[in-house]
Motif scaffolding. Structure first.
Motif, PDB file in Angstrom:
ATOM      1  N   LYS A 165       1.330  -1.551  -0.276  1.00  0.00           N
ATOM      2  CA  LYS A 165       0.133  -0.168   0.067  1.00  0.00           C
ATOM      3  C   LYS A 165       0.974   1.469  -0.183  1.00  0.00           C
ATOM      4  O   LYS A 165       2.217   0.848   0.500  1.00  0.00           O
ATOM      5  CB  LYS A 165      -0.320   0.359   1.014  1.00  0.00           C
ATOM      6  CG  LYS A 165      -1.946  -1.068   1.268  1.00  0.00           C
ATOM      7  CD  LYS A 165      -2.631  -0.456   2.535  1.00  0.00           C
ATOM      8  CE  LYS A 165      -4.707  -0.096   1.964  1.00  0.00           C
ATOM      9  NZ  LYS A 165      -4.689  -0.237   3.877  1.00  0.00           N
ATOM     10  N   LEU A 166       0.046   1.995  -0.522  1.00  0.00           N
ATOM     11  CA  LEU A 166       0.683   3.797  -0.120  1.00  0.00           C
ATOM     12  C   LEU A 166       0.393   4.137   0.457  1.00  0.00           C
ATOM     13  O   LEU A 166      -0.865   4.268   0.863  1.00  0.00           O
ATOM     14  CB  LEU A 166       0.644   4.104  -1.666  1.00  0.00           C
ATOM     15  CG  LEU A 166       1.432   5.723  -1.609  1.00  0.00           C
ATOM     16  CD1 LEU A 166       3.255   5.605  -1.998  1.00  0.00           C
ATOM     17  CD2 LEU A 166       0.604   6.554  -3.850  1.00  0.00           C
ATOM     18  N   ASP A 184      11.055   6.325   6.300  1.00  0.00           N
ATOM     19  CA  ASP A 184      10.455   6.220   5.071  1.00  0.00           C
ATOM     20  C   ASP A 184       8.787   5.603   5.415  1.00  0.00           C
ATOM     21  O   ASP A 184       8.632   5.359   6.831  1.00  0.00           O
ATOM     22  CB  ASP A 184      10.880   5.753   4.011  1.00  0.00           C
ATOM     23  CG  ASP A 184      10.918   4.362   3.532  1.00  0.00           C
ATOM     24  OD1 ASP A 184      10.653   3.610   4.837  1.00  0.00           O
ATOM     25  OD2 ASP A 184      11.353   3.806   3.169  1.00  0.00           O
ATOM     26  N   ARG A 203       8.738  15.412   7.243  1.00  0.00           N
ATOM     27  CA  ARG A 203       8.739  14.992   5.577  1.00  0.00           C
ATOM     28  C   ARG A 203       8.202  13.468   5.685  1.00  0.00           C
ATOM     29  O   ARG A 203       8.377  12.294   4.628  1.00  0.00           O
ATOM     30  CB  ARG A 203      10.222  15.204   5.477  1.00  0.00           C
ATOM     31  CG  ARG A 203      10.821  15.868   3.904  1.00  0.00           C
ATOM     32  CD  ARG A 203       9.153  16.934   3.140  1.00  0.00           C
ATOM     33  NE  ARG A 203       9.764  17.918   2.802  1.00  0.00           N
ATOM     34  CZ  ARG A 203       8.718  18.157   2.915  1.00  0.00           C
ATOM     35  NH1 ARG A 203       8.208  18.001   1.677  1.00  0.00           N
ATOM     36  NH2 ARG A 203       9.165  19.712   2.339  1.00  0.00           N
ATOM     37  N   HIS A 250       4.428  12.765   7.042  1.00  0.00           N
ATOM     38  CA  HIS A 250       3.506  13.827   5.563  1.00  0.00           C
ATOM     39  C   HIS A 250       3.853  13.111   4.440  1.00  0.00           C
ATOM     40  O   HIS A 250       3.505  13.448   3.368  1.00  0.00           O
ATOM     41  CB  HIS A 250       3.598  14.676   5.890  1.00  0.00           C
ATOM     42  CG  HIS A 250       2.291  15.322   6.990  1.00  0.00           C
ATOM     43  ND1 HIS A 250       1.565  16.635   6.974  1.00  0.00           N
ATOM     44  CD2 HIS A 250       1.505  14.978   7.488  1.00  0.00           C
ATOM     45  CE1 HIS A 250       1.320  16.621   8.327  1.00  0.00           C
ATOM     46  NE2 HIS A 250       0.966  16.113   8.574  1.00  0.00           N
ATOM     47  N   SER A 251       5.307  12.540   3.765  1.00  0.00           N
ATOM     48  CA  SER A 251       5.391  11.846   2.444  1.00  0.00           C
ATOM     49  C   SER A 251       4.306  10.490   2.786  1.00  0.00           C
ATOM     50  O   SER A 251       4.363   9.408   3.137  1.00  0.00           O
ATOM     51  CB  SER A 251       7.251  11.748   3.066  1.00  0.00           C
ATOM     52  OG  SER A 251       7.519  12.317   2.403  1.00  0.00           O
ATOM     53  N   LYS A 252       4.600  10.229   1.555  1.00  0.00           N
ATOM     54  CA  LYS A 252       4.156   8.787   1.257  1.00  0.00           C
ATOM     55  C   LYS A 252       5.017   7.964   0.060  1.00  0.00           C
ATOM     56  O   LYS A 252       5.513   8.388  -0.528  1.00  0.00           O
ATOM     57  CB  LYS A 252       2.508   8.645   0.675  1.00  0.00           C
ATOM     58  CG  LYS A 252       1.006   9.380   0.930  1.00  0.00           C
ATOM     59  CD  LYS A 252      -0.259   9.488  -0.163  1.00  0.00           C
ATOM     60  CE  LYS A 252      -1.398  10.003   1.798  1.00  0.00           C
ATOM     61  NZ  LYS A 252      -2.584   9.172   0.778  1.00  0.00           N
ATOM     62  N   SER A 253       4.942   6.307   1.053  1.00  0.00           N
ATOM     63  CA  SER A 253       5.697   5.638  -0.103  1.00  0.00           C
ATOM     64  C   SER A 253       5.206   4.361   0.151  1.00  0.00           C
ATOM     65  O   SER A 253       4.055   4.030   1.034  1.00  0.00           O
ATOM     66  CB  SER A 253       7.576   5.790   0.766  1.00  0.00           C
ATOM     67  OG  SER A 253       7.299   5.314   1.850  1.00  0.00           O
ATOM     68  N   VAL A 254       5.802   3.520  -0.511  1.00  0.00           N
ATOM     69  CA  VAL A 254       5.036   2.196  -0.177  1.00  0.00           C
ATOM     70  C   VAL A 254       5.684   1.413   0.779  1.00  0.00           C
ATOM     71  O   VAL A 254       6.602   1.359   1.269  1.00  0.00           O
ATOM     72  CB  VAL A 254       5.605   1.530  -1.753  1.00  0.00           C
ATOM     73  CG1 VAL A 254       5.246   0.257  -2.085  1.00  0.00           C
ATOM     74  CG2 VAL A 254       5.547   1.972  -2.711  1.00  0.00           C
TER      75      VAL A 254
END
Lengths: 605, 210
Positions: A3-4, A132, A161, A164-168
């Motif tokens: 999921k992202l 992340d 960062r 609030h950043s989206k990653s897998v």
């Protein structure tokens, strides 16, 4: 499951899978979504606490009762919660207790820039820093295990960062069944911090720290990534991601458990490389510790101590320092463009616009276009929330803003200092319940004569519409007793408590004037629903250009829907909320603001 | 295409975050590693907003470096100029031909740049400038809020993901009652760019201006 996810969503999922049972928080950017997401899972009790201190106490209580608990907050929230946090560090835990501090380097939405990694050292508790969303997810299981194994709260520190950043995210687990049933374990020497008991705990904390340091040596997410011997970089969090990109060939020591530090691992890494550099955001937290070990290292003499890092800053600083050689990739030269700035604004239909317009005009903060600026009068002590935007022009109606709940105390301090000006304190409903009540009690007790204006928009708006004790709804959507702000004020002994409609300019002006003229302490509650919560818009207003003489008064509201372009003032009908507001219509001296869209009001492309 | 750096810029309230979420989900569904991050300032409406999206076989930094964005998708003209230094030489700028003067301009304290100034700023980076009358088109569709999906339609022409993946991700992100309208907006956006490309002889700016 792939999921992202944002860092905050990943933390919530990781905590859920780790078997967290109780979660408590007060909203604060960039931490808010952690509790919002936890509140949606079944089998978890999640609450918005009145403030971070209470949240920490609820978390500690749940931990004492044997279940895994999580407390989340923004960096300044940990200042508020530091008292019970230090207590928890001393008593230790029963069920795992994980404390999330979401720091905000660059101050995207904060009143200060502080590096909360120092809290780990202060409290002598372990700290984890994800790099992340994947790591944020994985770290939660480690955090709860470490907490229980070492009898300590664990601090997880993220930054904007990361949060609030989206990653897998590859989520591997399912929800862990809690190993223990809730049950309090009677143990006064552990949980009752009388001096005699606390004296016993301190040596245990020191011993705990040395066991944790040994554990850090083999912690799986502390990793050496071998590369060229010429340069070795120690980094953590999002700074590691930036640094890897700028230095694809260098050797890296990537740390995720950053307190206590794995000293042997660091020594081993330092011996493998010719030059050791630390790249970290904000303070030289890792760098100072490594230097104190007697290892030659550079960091903050090359990279900025203030603000967020990014790959451009790291690359430029590295070139300047000679760490990066080779030709600079041809880049467009960045010229500082002289473009108009676009700061965030109070929304169209904001219930704060009317009261700030009144304070701005009574306080002589704005003047019509072409008219000279006037000497300001009236001192407006502000607070933290959407309404802090009232400090921006054209309203310019805020003179202080320090931290949550500070305005009332500051206003009283100014009165006691003996200033000649009249003083008002402006505070939002959620902020008032967070930490304004104690200031108000203090002002009553100490015979204050200030005016306190509570901006009651029925929500915690700045952080994205969270419920609070005044709304009558819990974090998990259940109805509950709504704290009545007027009753609170009367209950602590204030006689002059007025309620006023946030969209009635005449009534607002009359109440403010009456309070300013009154010799006693008074409270005005300005009530109106947050514009973001409006269910529908109706009858947007428009400006009749035949009646409008371009005086510019409506522009002084600071409403984003009202604009001036060339020689025309117009209302953007796609933004105007219409009947729910009408503030511009109430103040227009020429009655040029009308209900229907008529002549000449269709905007050009 | 094995990697892409994208910036989406505009004003808070224009649906930029939803748009960048959809791009990121589409990239993931198309088999990429992806990271995205939004700079929101104080997170309220009306402020300048920028979203960075990066996709590649393996992405580390969520932030795009200056001068390395392959595409800038701008929902407002001034905001396209503000972030233009992120565009790589010869990159693509897709711009909603719409100006929203900030308060300092309304109050007469600052000046909104003219179309030519904005073009000059962008042309330092690229001639591939596509001006779309997105706000008008979205209003014609009956809802200005479809602007973000219409702009995604424009963007989709330059990114080789299958159209169905875009549609799926849009449908997943939006409330069911507006999916059909937004699908129309998406198609309209695609058509706008296709029309420009079909008639293009040089810069698209001159033809689409006004």
């Amino acid at each position: 499951m792939i999921k992202l996810l944002s860092g905050n969503e990943a933390i919530a999922l990781g905590a859920y899978h780790a078997g967290v049972m109780v979660a408590a928080a007060y909203p604060g950017t960039p931490s808010t979504e952690i509790l919002e997401n936890l509140a949606r899972f079944d089998g978890i009790y999640a609450e918005w606490s009145t403030n971070e201190k209470v949240a920490m106490e609820v978390g500690l209580g749940a931990s004492c009762a044997g279940v895994r608990s999580l407390v989340s907050m923004k960096h300044v929230g940990l200042n508020v919660a530091s008292d019970p946090f230090m207590a928890a560090a001393t008593t230790g835990v029963n069920g795992g207790l994980v404390v999330i501090s979401a720091d905000d380097p660059g101050m995207h939405s904060s009143q200060n820039e502080q590096d909360n990694r120092h809290y780990a050292r202060l409290a002598k508790v372990p700290m984890l820093e994800p790099g992340d969303s994947q790591e944020a997810y994985e770290i939660m299981a480690y955090a709860f295990n470490i907490s229980e194994e070492f009898d300590t709260p664990v601090l997880v520190r993220t930054t904007t960062r990361i949060s609030h950043s989206k990653s897998v995210v590859k989520a591997t687990g399912n929800r862990k069944t809690p190993s223990k049933q809730p049950g309090f374990c009677y143990n006064p020497t552990k949980y009752v911090m009388l001096p005699a008991h606390a004296r016993l705990r301190h040596p245990l904390m020191e011993e705990r720290l040395s066991r944790l340091a040994a554990y850090a040596e083999t912690f799986p997410l502390n990793q050496i990534i071998p590369g060229e011997r010429r340069l070795g970089i120690v980094s953590s969090g999002v700074a590691y991601q930036y640094a890897r990109e700028v230095f694809p060939e260098a050797s890296f020591l990537k740390l995720a458990l950053t307190y206590p530090l794995p000293r042997d691992l660091i020594r081993r890494f330092a011996e493998q490389v010719e030059r050791l550099v630390v790249i970290e955001e904000l303070d030289p937290f890792l760098e100072d510790s490594i230097r104190a070990m007697g290892i030659k290292v550079t960091g903050k003499e090359l990279f900025p101590i203030t603000g967020e890092l990014n790959p451009d800053i790291i690359e430029q600083a590295s070139r300047k320092a000679g760490l990066l050689t080779g030709s600079l990739k041809q880049k467009p030269e960045y010229r500082a463009l002289n473009l108009p700035s676009r700061p965030p604004l109070l929304c169209p239909g904001c219930p704060h616009s009317g009261i700030f317009f009144v304070l701005s005009s009574l306080g002589q903060r704005s003047s019509l276009p072409g008219k000279p600026a006037r000497e300001p009068k009236l001192i407006i002590a502000g607070d933290i929330g959407c309404y802090t935007l009232g400090a921006h022009p054209p309203l310019s109606a805020m003179d202080t803003c320090s931290c949550m709940g500070a305005g009332i105390g500051q206003a009283l301090g100014m009165e006691k200092a003996g200033v000649a000006e009249k003083i008002v304190a402006v505070i939002g409903d959620s902020t008032f319940l967070h930490s304004g009540i104690t200031g108000l009690v203090n002002a009553v007790y100490n015979k204050g004569r200030i005016t306190i204006i509570i901006l009651d928009n029925r929500t915690t708006a700045m952080t994205g519409q969270q419920e609070h004790p005044g709304t009558g709804i819990t974090a998990q959507g259940q109805e509950t007793t709504a704290v009545d702000l007027a009753q609170v004020a009367r209950g602590i002994g204030i006689n002059d408590v007025k309620m006023v409609d946030a969209f009635n300019i005449k009534a607002i002006r009359a109440s403010v004037k009456s309070s300013l003229d009154s010799p006693e302490l008074s409270v005005i509650i300005v009530r109106g629903a947050c514009a973001v919560r409006l269910s529908g818009r109706s009858n947007p207003r428009a400006i009749d250009s035949d009646l409008c003489n371009m005086c510019g008064l409506c522009l002084l509201i600071g409403c984003p829907a009202i604009r001036k372009e060339k020689e025309r003032v117009y209302i953007d009908t796609s933004l105007c909320v219409g009947d729910a507001c009408t503030i511009c219509q109430q103040i227009c001296p020429r009655k040029a603001i009308v209900t229907s869209v008529n002549k000449g009001e269709k905007k050009d492309g | 295409m094995d990697r892409l750096n994208l910036l989406i810029t505009g004003i808070g309230g224009q649906g930029i975050i939803a748009a960048s979420d959809i791009v990121a989900e589409t990239a993931l569904a198309a088999g990429f590693d992806v990271k995205k991050t939004d700079s929101l300032g104080m997170a309220q409406r009306g402020g300048s907003v920028v979203s960075h999206i990066r996709l590649a076989p393996k992405v580390r930094s969520p932030l795009v470096k200056m001068g390395e964005a392959d595409i800038i998708l701008a929902f407002e003209k001034l905001e396209s100029a503000r972030w233009s230094h992120y565009l790589r030489p010869d990159g693509i700028a897709i711009i909603n031909n719409h100006s929203v003067p900030p308060p300092s301009v309304s109050l007469g304290k600052e000046r909104y740049p003219g179309d030519e100034e904005i073009t000059d700023i962008l042309k330092q980076q690229t001639d591939k400038i596509y001006l779309i009358n997105g706000a008008d088109l979205a209003e014609e569709l009956g809802n200005i809020k479809t602007l973000n999906i219409l702009m995604l339609g424009c963007l989709s022409i330059f990114i080789p993901f299958e159209e169905d993946i875009w549609r799926d991700c849009i449908a997943k992100r939006l409330p069911a009652r507006v999916v059909e309208l937004n699908t129309t907006a998406f198609e309209q956006g695609r058509r706008e760019i296709e029309n420009i490309l079909n008639t293009e002889t040089g810069s698209a700016y001159g033809k689409r201006e006004g």
